[in-house]
Motif scaffolding. Structure first.
Motif, PDB file in Angstrom:
ATOM      1  N   GLN A 153      16.699   4.345  -1.147  1.00 11.37           N
ATOM      2  CA  GLN A 153      16.889   5.763  -1.299  1.00 11.37           C
ATOM      3  C   GLN A 153      16.670   6.710  -0.305  1.00 11.37           C
ATOM      4  OE1 GLN A 153      19.635   6.202  -3.374  1.00 11.37           O
ATOM      5  NE2 GLN A 153      19.573   4.269  -3.652  1.00 11.37           N
ATOM      6  N   ILE A 154      15.399   6.483   0.487  1.00  7.65           N
ATOM      7  CA  ILE A 154      15.178   7.462   1.267  1.00  7.65           C
ATOM      8  C   ILE A 154      15.696   7.099   2.555  1.00  7.65           C
ATOM      9  CG2 ILE A 154      13.290   7.952   3.076  1.00  7.65           C
ATOM     10  CD1 ILE A 154      11.289   7.585   0.542  1.00  7.65           C
ATOM     11  N   THR A 155      15.845   5.798   2.821  1.00  9.47           N
ATOM     12  CA  THR A 155      16.791   5.431   4.148  1.00  9.47           C
ATOM     13  C   THR A 155      18.205   5.724   3.958  1.00  9.47           C
ATOM     14  OG1 THR A 155      15.211   3.342   4.349  1.00  9.47           O
ATOM     15  CG2 THR A 155      17.286   3.397   5.507  1.00  9.47           C
ATOM     16  N   VAL A 156      18.900   5.623   2.911  1.00 10.83           N
ATOM     17  CA  VAL A 156      20.078   6.303   2.774  1.00 10.83           C
ATOM     18  C   VAL A 156      20.152   7.690   2.910  1.00 10.83           C
ATOM     19  CG1 VAL A 156      22.015   6.389   1.055  1.00 10.83           C
ATOM     20  CG2 VAL A 156      21.075   4.355   1.424  1.00 10.83           C
ATOM     21  N   ALA A 157      19.334   8.311   2.610  1.00 12.24           N
ATOM     22  CA  ALA A 157      19.278  10.110   2.773  1.00 12.24           C
ATOM     23  C   ALA A 157      19.157  10.436   4.134  1.00 12.24           C
ATOM     24  CB  ALA A 157      18.313  10.520   1.706  1.00 12.24           C
ATOM     25  N   PHE A 158      18.768   9.701   5.052  1.00 12.58           N
ATOM     26  CA  PHE A 158      18.590  10.151   6.271  1.00 12.58           C
ATOM     27  C   PHE A 158      19.939  10.652   6.845  1.00 12.58           C
ATOM     28  CE2 PHE A 158      14.462   7.904   6.521  1.00 12.58           C
ATOM     29  CZ  PHE A 158      13.781   8.920   6.922  1.00 12.58           C
ATOM     30  N   GLU A 159      20.077  11.516   7.668  1.00  8.01           N
ATOM     31  CA  GLU A 159      21.358  11.904   8.163  1.00  8.01           C
ATOM     32  C   GLU A 159      21.628  11.058   9.684  1.00  8.01           C
ATOM     33  OE1 GLU A 159      21.636  16.165   9.000  1.00  8.01           O
ATOM     34  OE2 GLU A 159      21.536  16.748   6.953  1.00  8.01           O
ATOM     35  N   GLY A 160      22.566  10.401   9.867  1.00  7.81           N
ATOM     36  CA  GLY A 160      22.936   9.356  10.706  1.00  7.81           C
ATOM     37  C   GLY A 160      23.564   9.975  11.912  1.00  7.81           C
TER      38      GLY A 160
ATOM     39  N   ALA B 205      28.318   6.208  12.411  1.00  3.69           N
ATOM     40  CA  ALA B 205      28.850   6.911  11.418  1.00  3.69           C
ATOM     41  C   ALA B 205      29.608   5.759  10.193  1.00  3.69           C
ATOM     42  CB  ALA B 205      29.936   7.892  11.534  1.00  3.69           C
ATOM     43  N   THR B 206      30.156   4.896  11.030  1.00  6.57           N
ATOM     44  CA  THR B 206      30.828   3.932  10.027  1.00  6.57           C
ATOM     45  C   THR B 206      29.667   3.048   9.099  1.00  6.57           C
ATOM     46  OG1 THR B 206      32.381   3.413  11.737  1.00  6.57           O
ATOM     47  CG2 THR B 206      32.332   1.887  10.035  1.00  6.57           C
ATOM     48  N   PHE B 207      28.719   2.922   9.796  1.00  9.85           N
ATOM     49  CA  PHE B 207      27.590   2.270   9.333  1.00  9.85           C
ATOM     50  C   PHE B 207      26.932   2.802   8.211  1.00  9.85           C
ATOM     51  CE2 PHE B 207      23.088   0.544   8.836  1.00  9.85           C
ATOM     52  CZ  PHE B 207      23.436  -0.610   8.369  1.00  9.85           C
ATOM     53  N   THR B 208      26.713   4.347   8.640  1.00 10.88           N
ATOM     54  CA  THR B 208      26.021   5.114   7.477  1.00 10.88           C
ATOM     55  C   THR B 208      26.902   5.280   6.177  1.00 10.88           C
ATOM     56  OG1 THR B 208      24.951   6.365   9.307  1.00 10.88           O
ATOM     57  CG2 THR B 208      25.417   7.690   7.329  1.00 10.88           C
ATOM     58  N   ASP B 209      28.458   5.519   6.543  1.00 11.46           N
ATOM     59  CA  ASP B 209      29.215   5.576   5.305  1.00 11.46           C
ATOM     60  C   ASP B 209      29.241   4.203   4.486  1.00 11.46           C
ATOM     61  OD1 ASP B 209      30.012   8.348   6.063  1.00 11.46           O
ATOM     62  OD2 ASP B 209      31.745   7.363   7.170  1.00 11.46           O
ATOM     63  N   ALA B 210      29.291   3.245   5.049  1.00  8.61           N
ATOM     64  CA  ALA B 210      29.206   1.824   4.556  1.00  8.61           C
ATOM     65  C   ALA B 210      28.005   1.657   3.449  1.00  8.61           C
ATOM     66  CB  ALA B 210      29.073   0.714   5.322  1.00  8.61           C
ATOM     67  N   LEU B 211      26.840   2.207   4.106  1.00  4.44           N
ATOM     68  CA  LEU B 211      25.507   2.243   3.178  1.00  4.44           C
ATOM     69  C   LEU B 211      25.696   3.150   2.223  1.00  4.44           C
ATOM     70  CD1 LEU B 211      22.647   2.357   6.068  1.00  4.44           C
ATOM     71  CD2 LEU B 211      23.279   0.363   4.414  1.00  4.44           C
ATOM     72  N   ASP B 212      26.433   4.484   2.467  1.00  3.78           N
ATOM     73  CA  ASP B 212      26.445   5.447   1.129  1.00  3.78           C
ATOM     74  C   ASP B 212      27.336   4.780   0.132  1.00  3.78           C
ATOM     75  OD1 ASP B 212      24.946   7.086   2.621  1.00  3.78           O
ATOM     76  OD2 ASP B 212      26.590   8.279   3.599  1.00  3.78           O
ATOM     77  N   THR B 213      28.241   4.185   0.431  1.00  4.58           N
ATOM     78  CA  THR B 213      29.321   3.486  -0.423  1.00  4.58           C
ATOM     79  C   THR B 213      28.404   2.312  -1.274  1.00  4.58           C
ATOM     80  OG1 THR B 213      31.077   4.164   0.880  1.00  4.58           O
ATOM     81  CG2 THR B 213      31.466   2.547  -0.980  1.00  4.58           C
ATOM     82  N   LEU B 214      27.720   1.465  -0.468  1.00  8.01           N
ATOM     83  CA  LEU B 214      27.373   0.365  -0.966  1.00  8.01           C
ATOM     84  C   LEU B 214      26.207   0.606  -1.997  1.00  8.01           C
ATOM     85  CD1 LEU B 214      27.074  -2.842  -1.037  1.00  8.01           C
ATOM     86  CD2 LEU B 214      25.470  -2.423   0.847  1.00  8.01           C
ATOM     87  N   PHE B 215      25.457   1.656  -1.577  1.00  4.98           N
ATOM     88  CA  PHE B 215      24.064   1.748  -2.413  1.00  4.98           C
ATOM     89  C   PHE B 215      24.272   3.129  -3.348  1.00  4.98           C
ATOM     90  CE2 PHE B 215      22.492  -0.690   1.152  1.00  4.98           C
ATOM     91  CZ  PHE B 215      22.024  -1.957   0.361  1.00  4.98           C
ATOM     92  N   ALA B 216      25.649   3.435  -3.703  1.00  5.12           N
ATOM     93  CA  ALA B 216      25.703   4.851  -4.288  1.00  5.12           C
ATOM     94  C   ALA B 216      25.347   4.685  -5.618  1.00  5.12           C
ATOM     95  CB  ALA B 216      27.092   5.064  -4.300  1.00  5.12           C
TER      96      ALA B 216
END
Length: 207
Positions: A103-110, A115-126
């Motif tokens: 959750q700390i890793t996902v919270a970092f601003e990319g 951006a595509t990878f960041t969005d994928a992480l946000d969706t995957l680990f929501a």
């Protein structure tokens, strides 16, 4: 019903999981502890995916949890109840550690470049915290029962009837795990009738 793609993959996964547990058992108890942690992380990461086996829906983490139980029985058989209890503690700490730093890793601003990878992480680990909570509660409760009940059966049966001890302990353990995990992970997201089907199908696969 005929075996389809999902059913074939389920069979392959079952063979691989059993093989990994058997090899780890042949090596040492530390390998079994590591394998239990890996299976718990897989459940926390992928347990939210619902699939269909033989016309019934369930999630993708059932065999991972069944493998945890198998690994626990090997630990108790060779190294005693203390190692079974230790495995529960190691598993709980591992899930908390994984969820916290995920959750700390996902919270970092990319940056824009990822951006595509960041969005994928946000969706995957929501839903990761909810799945982690479900796996944590279900694992702690069911495995605590599993360790003590299996050790009790081992004493009562004087170390004999391995298949019967494993079957009885597994049946009770998987009932507790299925009820807790699926209720927490999918309650409010899936209608009650579907959750019942998911629980029963998952229970049948794990047992």
């Amino acid at each position: 019903m005929p075996m389809g793609f999902n059913e074939a993959l389920l069979l392959v996964e079952a063979c691989l999981c059993a093989a990994f547990v058997f090899v780890a058992w042949k090596l040492d108890k530390d390998r079994l502890h590591v394998l239990i942690v890996l299976f718990l992380i897989l459940i926390a990461m992928t347990g939210g995916k619902i699939v269909t086996y033989f016309g019934h829906d369930t999630n993708t983490g059932n065999l991972f949890y069944a493998s945890i139980c198998l690994a626990t029985y090997f630990l108790i058989e060779r190294w005693g109840r203390r190692e079974g209890i230790r495995s529960v503690g190691i598993g709980v700490v591992a899930v908390i550690f994984f969820t916290l730093f995920l959750q700390i890793t996902v919270a970092f601003e990319g940056v824009a470049a990822t951006a595509t990878f960041t969005d994928a992480l946000d969706t995957l680990f929501a839903t990761a915290p909810r799945l982690a909570l479900a796996s944590l509660v279900a694992y702690a409760a069911s495995q605590s029962f599993n360790v003590f009940f299996y050790a009790y059966l081992k004493r009562r049966m004087a170390g004999r009837y391995l298949w019967l001890r494993a079957t009885l302990a597994n049946a009770g353990t998987q009932a507790i795990d299925s009820m807790l995990f699926f209720s927490i992970a999918f309650g409010g997201l899936v209608v009650s009738a579907d959750i019942a089907d998911i629980i029963l199908t998952g229970y049948a696969i794990k047992v």
